[in-house]
Design a protein around this motif. Structure first.
Motif, PDB file in Angstrom:
ATOM      1  N   VAL A   1       0.833  -1.208   0.000  1.00  0.00           N
ATOM      2  CA  VAL A   1       0.000   0.000   0.000  1.00  0.00           C
ATOM      3  C   VAL A   1       0.865   1.254   0.000  1.00  0.00           C
ATOM      4  O   VAL A   1       0.624   2.203  -0.755  1.00  0.00           O
ATOM      5  N   GLY A   2       1.891   1.250   0.850  1.00  0.00           N
ATOM      6  CA  GLY A   2       2.786   2.406   0.892  1.00  0.00           C
ATOM      7  C   GLY A   2       3.500   2.625  -0.433  1.00  0.00           C
ATOM      8  O   GLY A   2       3.678   3.767  -0.879  1.00  0.00           O
ATOM      9  N   GLY A   3       3.905   1.524  -1.070  1.00  0.00           N
ATOM     10  CA  GLY A   3       4.569   1.642  -2.372  1.00  0.00           C
ATOM     11  C   GLY A   3       3.656   2.229  -3.424  1.00  0.00           C
ATOM     12  O   GLY A   3       4.090   3.070  -4.229  1.00  0.00           O
ATOM     13  N   CYS A   4       2.398   1.817  -3.427  1.00  0.00           N
ATOM     14  CA  CYS A   4       1.424   2.357  -4.393  1.00  0.00           C
ATOM     15  C   CYS A   4       1.205   3.859  -4.171  1.00  0.00           C
ATOM     16  O   CYS A   4       1.217   4.650  -5.118  1.00  0.00           O
ATOM     17  N   ILE A   5       1.008   4.224  -2.906  1.00  0.00           N
ATOM     18  CA  ILE A   5       0.806   5.651  -2.598  1.00  0.00           C
ATOM     19  C   ILE A   5       2.028   6.458  -2.992  1.00  0.00           C
ATOM     20  O   ILE A   5       1.933   7.541  -3.596  1.00  0.00           O
ATOM     21  N   GLY A   6       3.207   5.919  -2.658  1.00  0.00           N
ATOM     22  CA  GLY A   6       4.446   6.619  -3.004  1.00  0.00           C
ATOM     23  C   GLY A   6       4.626   6.757  -4.505  1.00  0.00           C
ATOM     24  O   GLY A   6       5.043   7.817  -4.995  1.00  0.00           O
ATOM     25  N   TYR A   7       4.303   5.697  -5.235  1.00  0.00           N
ATOM     26  CA  TYR A   7       4.450   5.752  -6.702  1.00  0.00           C
ATOM     27  C   TYR A   7       3.550   6.838  -7.283  1.00  0.00           C
ATOM     28  O   TYR A   7       4.001   7.662  -8.101  1.00  0.00           O
ATOM     29  N   PHE A   8       2.281   6.839  -6.894  1.00  0.00           N
ATOM     30  CA  PHE A   8       1.350   7.818  -7.445  1.00  0.00           C
ATOM     31  C   PHE A   8       1.734   9.252  -7.054  1.00  0.00           C
ATOM     32  O   PHE A   8       1.645  10.171  -7.874  1.00  0.00           O
ATOM     33  N   TYR A   9       2.197   9.434  -5.832  1.00  0.00           N
ATOM     34  CA  TYR A   9       2.541  10.787  -5.384  1.00  0.00           C
ATOM     35  C   TYR A   9       3.788  11.305  -6.098  1.00  0.00           C
ATOM     36  O   TYR A   9       3.776  12.391  -6.688  1.00  0.00           O
ATOM     37  N   PHE A  10       4.863  10.517  -6.061  1.00  0.00           N
ATOM     38  CA  PHE A  10       6.130  10.983  -6.619  1.00  0.00           C
ATOM     39  C   PHE A  10       6.110  11.036  -8.143  1.00  0.00           C
ATOM     40  O   PHE A  10       6.732  11.919  -8.742  1.00  0.00           O
ATOM     41  N   SER A  11       5.380  10.117  -8.788  1.00  0.00           N
ATOM     42  CA  SER A  11       5.286  10.180 -10.248  1.00  0.00           C
ATOM     43  C   SER A  11       4.507  11.424 -10.676  1.00  0.00           C
ATOM     44  O   SER A  11       4.833  12.062 -11.681  1.00  0.00           O
ATOM     45  N   ASN A  12       3.496  11.764  -9.896  1.00  0.00           N
ATOM     46  CA  ASN A  12       2.721  12.970 -10.188  1.00  0.00           C
ATOM     47  C   ASN A  12       3.580  14.220 -10.004  1.00  0.00           C
ATOM     48  O   ASN A  12       3.533  15.154 -10.819  1.00  0.00           O
ATOM     49  N   GLN A  13       4.391  14.234  -8.932  1.00  0.00           N
ATOM     50  CA  GLN A  13       5.281  15.366  -8.700  1.00  0.00           C
ATOM     51  C   GLN A  13       6.335  15.482  -9.798  1.00  0.00           C
ATOM     52  O   GLN A  13       6.655  16.585 -10.273  1.00  0.00           O
ATOM     53  N   PHE A  14       6.872  14.345 -10.228  1.00  0.00           N
ATOM     54  CA  PHE A  14       7.883  14.341 -11.285  1.00  0.00           C
ATOM     55  C   PHE A  14       7.294  14.860 -12.594  1.00  0.00           C
ATOM     56  O   PHE A  14       7.944  15.625 -13.326  1.00  0.00           O
ATOM     57  N   LEU A  15       6.060  14.478 -12.873  1.00  0.00           N
ATOM     58  CA  LEU A  15       5.409  14.910 -14.109  1.00  0.00           C
ATOM     59  C   LEU A  15       5.167  16.418 -14.106  1.00  0.00           C
ATOM     60  O   LEU A  15       5.412  17.095 -15.122  1.00  0.00           O
ATOM     61  N   ASP A  16       4.693  16.928 -12.961  1.00  0.00           N
ATOM     62  CA  ASP A  16       4.308  18.342 -12.904  1.00  0.00           C
ATOM     63  C   ASP A  16       5.482  19.295 -12.667  1.00  0.00           C
ATOM     64  O   ASP A  16       5.453  20.443 -13.110  1.00  0.00           O
ATOM     65  N   ARG A  17       6.507  18.835 -11.965  1.00  0.00           N
ATOM     66  CA  ARG A  17       7.576  19.748 -11.575  1.00  0.00           C
ATOM     67  C   ARG A  17       8.844  19.603 -12.417  1.00  0.00           C
ATOM     68  O   ARG A  17       9.629  20.550 -12.529  1.00  0.00           O
ATOM     69  N   VAL A  18       9.048  18.396 -12.988  1.00  0.00           N
ATOM     70  CA  VAL A  18      10.285  18.159 -13.736  1.00  0.00           C
ATOM     71  C   VAL A  18      10.044  18.102 -15.239  1.00  0.00           C
ATOM     72  O   VAL A  18      10.651  18.844 -16.015  1.00  0.00           O
ATOM     73  N   LEU A  19       9.157  17.203 -15.660  1.00  0.00           N
ATOM     74  CA  LEU A  19       8.935  17.022 -17.098  1.00  0.00           C
ATOM     75  C   LEU A  19       8.188  18.201 -17.724  1.00  0.00           C
ATOM     76  O   LEU A  19       8.616  18.748 -18.748  1.00  0.00           O
ATOM     77  N   PHE A  20       7.065  18.560 -17.119  1.00  0.00           N
ATOM     78  CA  PHE A  20       6.224  19.614 -17.698  1.00  0.00           C
ATOM     79  C   PHE A  20       5.851  20.640 -16.623  1.00  0.00           C
ATOM     80  O   PHE A  20       4.709  20.675 -16.155  1.00  0.00           O
ATOM     81  N   PRO A  21       6.796  21.464 -16.208  1.00  0.00           N
ATOM     82  CA  PRO A  21       6.487  22.469 -15.168  1.00  0.00           C
ATOM     83  C   PRO A  21       5.490  23.504 -15.685  1.00  0.00           C
ATOM     84  O   PRO A  21       5.644  24.008 -16.803  1.00  0.00           O
ATOM     85  N   PRO A  22       4.456  23.805 -14.912  1.00  0.00           N
ATOM     86  CA  PRO A  22       3.419  24.752 -15.378  1.00  0.00           C
ATOM     87  C   PRO A  22       3.834  26.208 -15.208  1.00  0.00           C
ATOM     88  O   PRO A  22       3.181  26.977 -14.500  1.00  0.00           O
ATOM     89  N   LYS A  23       4.912  26.567 -15.840  1.00  0.00           N
ATOM     90  CA  LYS A  23       5.369  27.954 -15.773  1.00  0.00           C
ATOM     91  C   LYS A  23       6.167  28.277 -17.032  1.00  0.00           C
ATOM     92  O   LYS A  23       6.549  27.372 -17.789  1.00  0.00           O
ATOM     93  N   GLY A  24       6.405  29.555 -17.250  1.00  0.00           N
ATOM     94  CA  GLY A  24       7.129  29.971 -18.438  1.00  0.00           C
ATOM     95  C   GLY A  24       6.213  30.146 -19.629  1.00  0.00           C
ATOM     96  O   GLY A  24       4.982  30.011 -19.536  1.00  0.00           O
ATOM     97  N   PRO A  25       6.803  30.393 -20.800  1.00  0.00           N
ATOM     98  CA  PRO A  25       5.994  30.651 -22.002  1.00  0.00           C
ATOM     99  C   PRO A  25       5.213  29.430 -22.478  1.00  0.00           C
ATOM    100  O   PRO A  25       4.212  29.561 -23.177  1.00  0.00           O
ATOM    101  N   ASN A  26       5.678  28.241 -22.104  1.00  0.00           N
ATOM    102  CA  ASN A  26       4.998  27.014 -22.563  1.00  0.00           C
ATOM    103  C   ASN A  26       4.120  26.407 -21.472  1.00  0.00           C
ATOM    104  O   ASN A  26       3.841  25.203 -21.493  1.00  0.00           O
ATOM    105  N   ALA A  27       3.695  27.205 -20.532  1.00  0.00           N
ATOM    106  CA  ALA A  27       2.934  26.683 -19.389  1.00  0.00           C
ATOM    107  C   ALA A  27       1.657  25.983 -19.836  1.00  0.00           C
ATOM    108  O   ALA A  27       1.347  24.869 -19.376  1.00  0.00           O
ATOM    109  N   GLY A  28       0.895  26.607 -20.731  1.00  0.00           N
ATOM    110  CA  GLY A  28      -0.373  26.004 -21.171  1.00  0.00           C
ATOM    111  C   GLY A  28      -0.157  24.693 -21.883  1.00  0.00           C
ATOM    112  O   GLY A  28      -0.877  23.710 -21.634  1.00  0.00           O
ATOM    113  N   ARG A  29       0.855  24.655 -22.761  1.00  0.00           N
ATOM    114  CA  ARG A  29       1.132  23.415 -23.492  1.00  0.00           C
ATOM    115  C   ARG A  29       1.624  22.324 -22.548  1.00  0.00           C
ATOM    116  O   ARG A  29       1.275  21.147 -22.691  1.00  0.00           O
TER     117      ARG A  29
END
Length: 334
Positions: free
Chosen positions: A15-43
């Protein structure tokens, strides 16, 4: 390690592994791969939203691939090979030809066909009857609980219970088997070993699965009956329809889709039936079925080629029914 402690650790880690996977993968997606800032924020936000469902589905897809897709491919490969010292050699369709030439295989096919004719029909019919009758009595919920209770018992547990029901002791000893006790009270000459009587012993085995699956059919069909609009029933009563006409001509046509889903679901269970036969007769006395035949070949005869071939036959029989069941279930949900 204590089994209880091991189970607790497994739950915490899983259970902890599942929660950790969903939390950290979501953070990696939003903060590292596609940060919602800058000129390309919408894209970036659109890209992240497009990838997020697949990111969350990945564990399930990976598990299905590992525990479903890979075994199917590997079983198909094994069915086309023979085990030899040091590895495997290509056998083509030889395993299938050997399997088709065995009388035990055709006995299993015949018995499975007999199970398919009887078990789904009786389970669905008894379930529909129980659903209709329990809705008309004040203690219907208690009756439903009692009828559904066998679903909580494992197939092996149910087989042990019925094996005691069919038990036969010598004539000079008190019978503990209910069936023989009744038979002798009705004037029978001597106890009968019911599970060794050819042909009829298959029906004694089927009774176990009917007993288990009736509760499942009752629950699903009871919900379907409750979903029938009262206006149609009231209109039929005003037109002078009797209870039998209301049931067969008004209610059943409106829940026919659900009946088909229940029927096909039980059919899939029947095609894979193993536990009951294994625990009660082990396929002896002409009670062999496909799943037990497969087990005998794989783990007793150590013939992985023929055993895998029989597993592929079971899969081929189950797949069309499974597809049809999913199609009907989706149609019901529309």
């Amino acid at each position: 390690m204590n089994p209880a402690l091991q189970g607790l650790i497994t739950i915490i880690v899983g259970v902890g592994g599942c929660i950790g996977y969903f939390y950290f993968s979501n953070q990696f997606l939003d903060r590292v791969l596609f940060p919602p800032k800058g000129p390309n924020a919408g894209r970036n936000i659109n890209r992240a939203n497009a990838i997020r469902p697949w990111l969350f589905l990945f564990p399930a897809i990976a598990a299905l691939g590992l525990y479903l897709a890979y075994p199917v491919v590997e079983t198909m490969r094994l069915s086309l090979t023979d085990r030899v010292p040091g590895g495997y050699e290509w056998a083509g369709l030889d395993n299938y030809q050997q399997m088709f030439a065995e009388d035990k295989f055709w006995e299993a096919v015949t018995n499975n066909f007999l199970w398919l004719l009887i078990v789904p029909a009786l389970s669905t019919a008894f379930g529909l009857l129980a659903a209709q009758l329990t809705d008309r009595i004040s203690w219907g919920n208690i009756a439903k609980s009692l009828i559904f209770m066998p679903m909580a018992i494992s197939f092996v547990g149910a087989a042990v219970i019925f094996k005691l029901v069919y038990d036969a002791r010598p004539e000079d000893v008190a019978q503990i088997g209910v069936l023989n006790a009744i038979y002798l009270q009705l004037g029978g000459e001597s106890p009968i070993t019911w599970l060794t009587v050819p042909f009829w012993n298959n029906f004694f085995l089927m009774a176990v699965l009917v007993w288990i699956q009736t509760g499942f059919a009752m629950v699903i069909l009871s919900a379907a009956l409750r979903g029938i609009p009262e206006e149609t029933v009231e209109a039929a009563i005003v037109d002078g329809a009797n209870p039998f006409q209301i049931f067969f001509k008004i209610k059943i046509p409106q829940i026919s889709g659900t009946i088909v889903v229940v029927w096909t679901t039980i059919t899939i269970v029947v095609l894979k039936v193993f536990d009951i036969v294994f625990a009660m007769t082990n396929g002896q006395w002409e009670t062999q079925v496909l799943a037990n035949y497969m087990y005998d070949k794989l783990f007793r005869a150590n013939d992985w080629g023929v055993g895998s071939a029989s597993a592929m036959i079971i899969m081929l029989l189950v797949t069309p029914i499974l597809v049809w069941n999913v199609y009907n279930a989706r149609k019901e949900m529309r």
